[in-house]
Scaffold this motif. Structure first.
Motif, PDB file in Angstrom:
ATOM      1  N   UNK A 378     -88.255  10.618 112.981  1.00 57.27           N
ATOM      2  CA  UNK A 378     -89.019  11.689 112.362  1.00 57.27           C
ATOM      3  C   UNK A 378     -90.220  12.007 113.242  1.00 57.27           C
ATOM      4  N   UNK A 379     -90.397  13.270 113.572  1.00 60.48           N
ATOM      5  CA  UNK A 379     -91.612  13.685 114.260  1.00 60.48           C
ATOM      6  C   UNK A 379     -92.675  13.926 113.198  1.00 60.48           C
ATOM      7  N   UNK A 380     -93.652  13.022 113.112  1.00 58.63           N
ATOM      8  CA  UNK A 380     -94.634  13.088 112.032  1.00 58.63           C
ATOM      9  C   UNK A 380     -95.601  14.246 112.232  1.00 58.63           C
ATOM     10  N   UNK A 381     -96.055  14.444 113.461  1.00 56.48           N
ATOM     11  CA  UNK A 381     -97.004  15.514 113.737  1.00 56.48           C
ATOM     12  C   UNK A 381     -97.277  15.609 115.218  1.00 56.48           C
ATOM     13  N   UNK A 382     -97.774  16.769 115.653  1.00 59.44           N
ATOM     14  CA  UNK A 382     -97.968  16.976 117.083  1.00 59.44           C
ATOM     15  C   UNK A 382     -98.999  16.027 117.674  1.00 59.44           C
ATOM     16  N   UNK A 383     -99.955  15.538 116.857  1.00 61.73           N
ATOM     17  CA  UNK A 383    -100.962  14.633 117.378  1.00 61.73           C
ATOM     18  C   UNK A 383    -100.625  13.170 117.183  1.00 61.73           C
ATOM     19  N   UNK A 384     -99.488  12.883 116.568  1.00 63.70           N
ATOM     20  CA  UNK A 384     -99.145  11.500 116.217  1.00 63.70           C
ATOM     21  C   UNK A 384     -97.901  11.029 116.948  1.00 63.70           C
ATOM     22  N   UNK A 385     -96.897  11.851 117.005  1.00 67.06           N
ATOM     23  CA  UNK A 385     -95.667  11.471 117.680  1.00 67.06           C
ATOM     24  C   UNK A 385     -94.557  11.156 116.710  1.00 67.06           C
ATOM     25  N   UNK A 386     -93.758  10.148 117.034  1.00 64.82           N
ATOM     26  CA  UNK A 386     -92.538   9.857 116.304  1.00 64.82           C
ATOM     27  C   UNK A 386     -92.612   8.551 115.525  1.00 64.82           C
ATOM     28  N   UNK A 387     -91.940   8.545 114.396  1.00 64.24           N
ATOM     29  CA  UNK A 387     -91.600   7.333 113.656  1.00 64.24           C
ATOM     30  C   UNK A 387     -90.110   7.139 113.876  1.00 64.24           C
ATOM     31  N   UNK A 388     -89.703   5.896 114.212  1.00 63.92           N
ATOM     32  CA  UNK A 388     -88.306   5.733 114.624  1.00 63.92           C
ATOM     33  C   UNK A 388     -87.802   4.308 114.430  1.00 63.92           C
ATOM     34  N   UNK A 389     -86.553   4.205 113.990  1.00 60.96           N
ATOM     35  CA  UNK A 389     -85.792   2.951 114.006  1.00 60.96           C
ATOM     36  C   UNK A 389     -84.522   3.206 114.821  1.00 60.96           C
ATOM     37  N   UNK A 390     -84.127   2.238 115.640  1.00 56.46           N
ATOM     38  CA  UNK A 390     -82.886   2.421 116.398  1.00 56.46           C
ATOM     39  C   UNK A 390     -82.212   1.076 116.639  1.00 56.46           C
ATOM     40  N   UNK A 391     -80.893   1.143 116.777  1.00 60.42           N
ATOM     41  CA  UNK A 391     -80.074  -0.057 117.003  1.00 60.42           C
ATOM     42  C   UNK A 391     -79.021   0.264 118.049  1.00 60.42           C
ATOM     43  N   UNK A 392     -78.734  -0.712 118.920  1.00 57.33           N
ATOM     44  CA  UNK A 392     -77.709  -0.553 119.946  1.00 57.33           C
ATOM     45  C   UNK A 392     -76.895  -1.832 120.045  1.00 57.33           C
ATOM     46  N   UNK A 393     -75.581  -1.686 119.967  1.00 52.30           N
ATOM     47  CA  UNK A 393     -74.689  -2.820 120.138  1.00 52.30           C
ATOM     48  C   UNK A 393     -74.638  -3.213 121.608  1.00 52.30           C
ATOM     49  N   UNK A 394     -74.188  -4.418 121.911  1.00 52.12           N
ATOM     50  CA  UNK A 394     -74.043  -4.822 123.316  1.00 52.12           C
ATOM     51  C   UNK A 394     -73.187  -3.830 124.095  1.00 52.12           C
ATOM     52  N   UNK A 395     -73.668  -3.468 125.292  1.00 54.25           N
ATOM     53  CA  UNK A 395     -72.939  -2.536 126.127  1.00 54.25           C
ATOM     54  C   UNK A 395     -73.224  -1.077 125.853  1.00 54.25           C
ATOM     55  N   UNK A 396     -73.954  -0.775 124.776  1.00 51.83           N
ATOM     56  CA  UNK A 396     -74.315   0.614 124.461  1.00 51.83           C
ATOM     57  C   UNK A 396     -75.704   0.893 125.030  1.00 51.83           C
ATOM     58  N   UNK A 397     -75.802   1.851 125.919  1.00 50.23           N
ATOM     59  CA  UNK A 397     -77.064   2.159 126.575  1.00 50.23           C
ATOM     60  C   UNK A 397     -78.015   2.826 125.604  1.00 50.23           C
ATOM     61  N   UNK A 398     -79.277   2.410 125.632  1.00 45.32           N
ATOM     62  CA  UNK A 398     -80.289   3.010 124.788  1.00 45.32           C
ATOM     63  C   UNK A 398     -80.519   4.459 125.170  1.00 45.32           C
ATOM     64  N   UNK A 399     -80.904   5.280 124.195  1.00 47.54           N
ATOM     65  CA  UNK A 399     -81.127   6.699 124.448  1.00 47.54           C
ATOM     66  C   UNK A 399     -82.390   6.956 125.253  1.00 47.54           C
ATOM     67  N   UNK A 400     -83.285   6.029 125.228  1.00 48.12           N
ATOM     68  CA  UNK A 400     -84.499   6.180 126.014  1.00 48.12           C
ATOM     69  C   UNK A 400     -84.936   4.797 126.474  1.00 48.12           C
ATOM     70  N   UNK A 401     -85.723   4.738 127.541  1.00 48.98           N
ATOM     71  CA  UNK A 401     -86.091   3.469 128.165  1.00 48.98           C
ATOM     72  C   UNK A 401     -87.512   3.076 127.800  1.00 48.98           C
ATOM     73  N   UNK A 402     -87.733   1.789 127.597  1.00 51.92           N
ATOM     74  CA  UNK A 402     -89.069   1.267 127.354  1.00 51.92           C
ATOM     75  C   UNK A 402     -89.628   0.622 128.608  1.00 51.92           C
ATOM     76  N   UNK A 403     -90.447  -0.359 128.430  1.00 51.80           N
ATOM     77  CA  UNK A 403     -91.099  -1.011 129.559  1.00 51.80           C
ATOM     78  C   UNK A 403     -90.512  -2.399 129.809  1.00 51.80           C
ATOM     79  N   UNK A 404     -89.254  -2.606 129.441  1.00 58.40           N
ATOM     80  CA  UNK A 404     -88.683  -3.944 129.549  1.00 58.40           C
ATOM     81  C   UNK A 404     -87.519  -3.989 130.539  1.00 58.40           C
TER      82      UNK A 404
END
Length: 464
Positions: A378-404
């Motif tokens: 959910x995009x909460x607001x232009x000054x706040x950003x996103x609220x999000x939960x996501x899950x990926x099974x082994x071998x499924x590439x994440x839709x976006x990359x973090x810092x790990x």
């Protein structure tokens, strides 16, 4: 050259210059693109093999306007039908005067547009049906572009956004079994009624994938009535088991989060009928992508519904972008303004609305035995950003990359939360989400609570 396999010659012709952006666009039926004639036909004179290759490329992806259907019948001869794999169709509506453009459409004008819109679809599908009956039509992807009148312009936006285009007398529509993919773009200028896609699906019995973009516009009573109508059509629509569906019902949430919102529920309703009908519709799918106003009944039946326990035996991908306001008019988020004029301050999940929403979702995931990935965003607001939960099974590439680093390629299940610093899921939701895929992939799971993410980061919806 003539001794080369036909497949090699076909591939060579694909790379010949046709137009700019030739790989992204189909070839207009008129043979011209932005005023430039195609150089491709001249290669057809080299040999019989080159003629076949040129026709393979030329008719593989076609852009057709409703005024050009007679050309479609003439140019796409029986020996060329076999090459058509993707057909983009633009419906042209009647012209109108400048004076008419400055006011809202009359009932008579709306009915005239609906008649032209419907007849244009009937005419196209009739041609496809003839090809099919002759055994000439292969598996086809059909794209219905935004309908448009030559008179449409930005100055007449009020007229264009005031009504929906709808199908009329749908019994005229012929059945076409060779269309496996249908895309409807109906929310740019003239808004197409969302029921159109599902009504057409009833005449495309082998449809395996449907994609639709629509805009919810108009006054509260108009949007409420439209959602109720769409819910009824969803109740009557079933795609083949193993199909995929993507829908976007775009409606902006209030920019000023201090303002009250209104309900889109029908009078006396205790839950959202559209969310409930979308749940039933999705049970046959392998992939379901949705952007809409929804409530908890999208995932689990309300206590006021009489229906069997839902089940999604084939669902592998589930991606839901939900509006920060529920159909009831209640916010999914809470917060406190830092300044008197602060308009964007809702940052944390609202226990009164978010917890039931996620409890319903968690219960639904227990009925999704092959789920590989989910995303609630959910995009909460232009000054706040996103609220999000996501899950990926082994071998499924994440839709976006973090810092790990390369974690998105790991053989371990991954569960990510972008939910702010205050709100946390309750015990049932947390444990249920951790258990997704456990029986199949083992107990190890990476679980991370992430920092805020805004449009400055790569959008998780960039795959759309």
């Amino acid at each position: 050259m003539d001794h080369l396999p036909q497949e090699i010659i076909n591939r060579m012709v694909i790379y010949l210059d046709r137009y700019s952006r030739q790989e992204q666009e189909g070839i207009p039926l008129t043979g011209k693109h932005s005023g430039k004639s195609s150089a491709l036909p001249s290669y057809a004179t080299i040999s019989k093999q080159w003629k076949e290759a040129v026709e393979f490329v030329t008719f593989h992806r076609l852009d057709v306007r409703s005024e050009d259907l007679s050309l479609l019948r003439t140019i796409v001869t029986p020996n060329r039908c076999k090459y058509v794999r993707r057909l983009s169709y633009k419906i042209l509506l009647p012209e109108y005067s400048e004076e008419q453009g400055k006011r809202m459409e009359t009932i008579e004008e709306q009915e005239a547009n609906n008649e032209v819109f419907t007849q244009s679809i009937v005419d196209l599908l009739s041609i496809l049906r003839q090809w099919e009956e002759a055994g000439l039509l292969p598996d086809l992807r059909l794209f219905l572009q935004d309908p448009q009148s030559p008179s449409d312009c930005n100055e007449f936006e009020r007229r264009l956004r005031s009504t929906y285009l709808a199908l009329s007398k749908i019994h005229r529509i012929p059945t076409v079994s060779s269309v496996s993919y249908l895309q409807i773009n109906g929310g740019y200028r003239r808004t197409t009624l969302p029921t159109v896609g599902l009504q057409l699906a009833a005449f495309l019995p082998n449809l395996k994938h449907i994609y639709g973009e629509f805009a919810e516009v108009g006054e509260q009573i108009t949007k409420t009535k439209m959602r109720s109508t769409f819910a009824k059509v969803f109740e009557q629509t079933k795609l083949l088991r193993g199909s995929a569906a993507e829908f976007g019902f775009y409606q902006e949430a209030p920019m000023d989060q201090r303002t009250a919102t209104f309900s889109l529920l029908p009078p006396g309703a205790l839950y959202d009928p559209l969310s409930a009908s979308l749940r039933v519709f999705s049970e046959n799918l392998t992939s379901f992508v949705l952007d809409a106003y929804v409530d908890a009944t999208l995932f689990w039946p309300s206590s006021h519904e009489t229906c069997p326990t839902p089940s999604w035996p084939s669902l592998k991908k589930l991606k839901i972008a939900f509006n920060p306001v529920a159909p009831s008019g209640d916010w999914y988020f809470v917060g406190t303004p830092e300044e008197d004029d602060d308009e964007q301050f809702l940052k944390h999940g609202n226990p009164n609305t978010m917890d039931p929403f996620l409890t319903a979702f968690a219960k639904a995931t227990q009925q999704m035995p092959v789920l590989d990935t989910f995303m609630l965003e959910c995009e909460i607001g232009y000054g706040i950003g996103f609220w999000e939960l996501s899950y990926y099974a082994p071998g499924v590439k994440a839709d976006w990359s973090g810092d790990w680093g390369d974690e998105d390629t790991t053989a371990v299940r991954r569960l990510y939360y972008t939910v702010g610093e205050v709100w946390r899921p309750d015990w049932f939701v947390a444990e249920t989400l951790r258990s997704i895929g456990q029986e199949k992939h083992g107990s190890e799971v990476i679980e991370r609570f992430l920092g805020p993410r805004s449009w400055s980061s790569k959008s998780a919806w960039s795959w759309l």
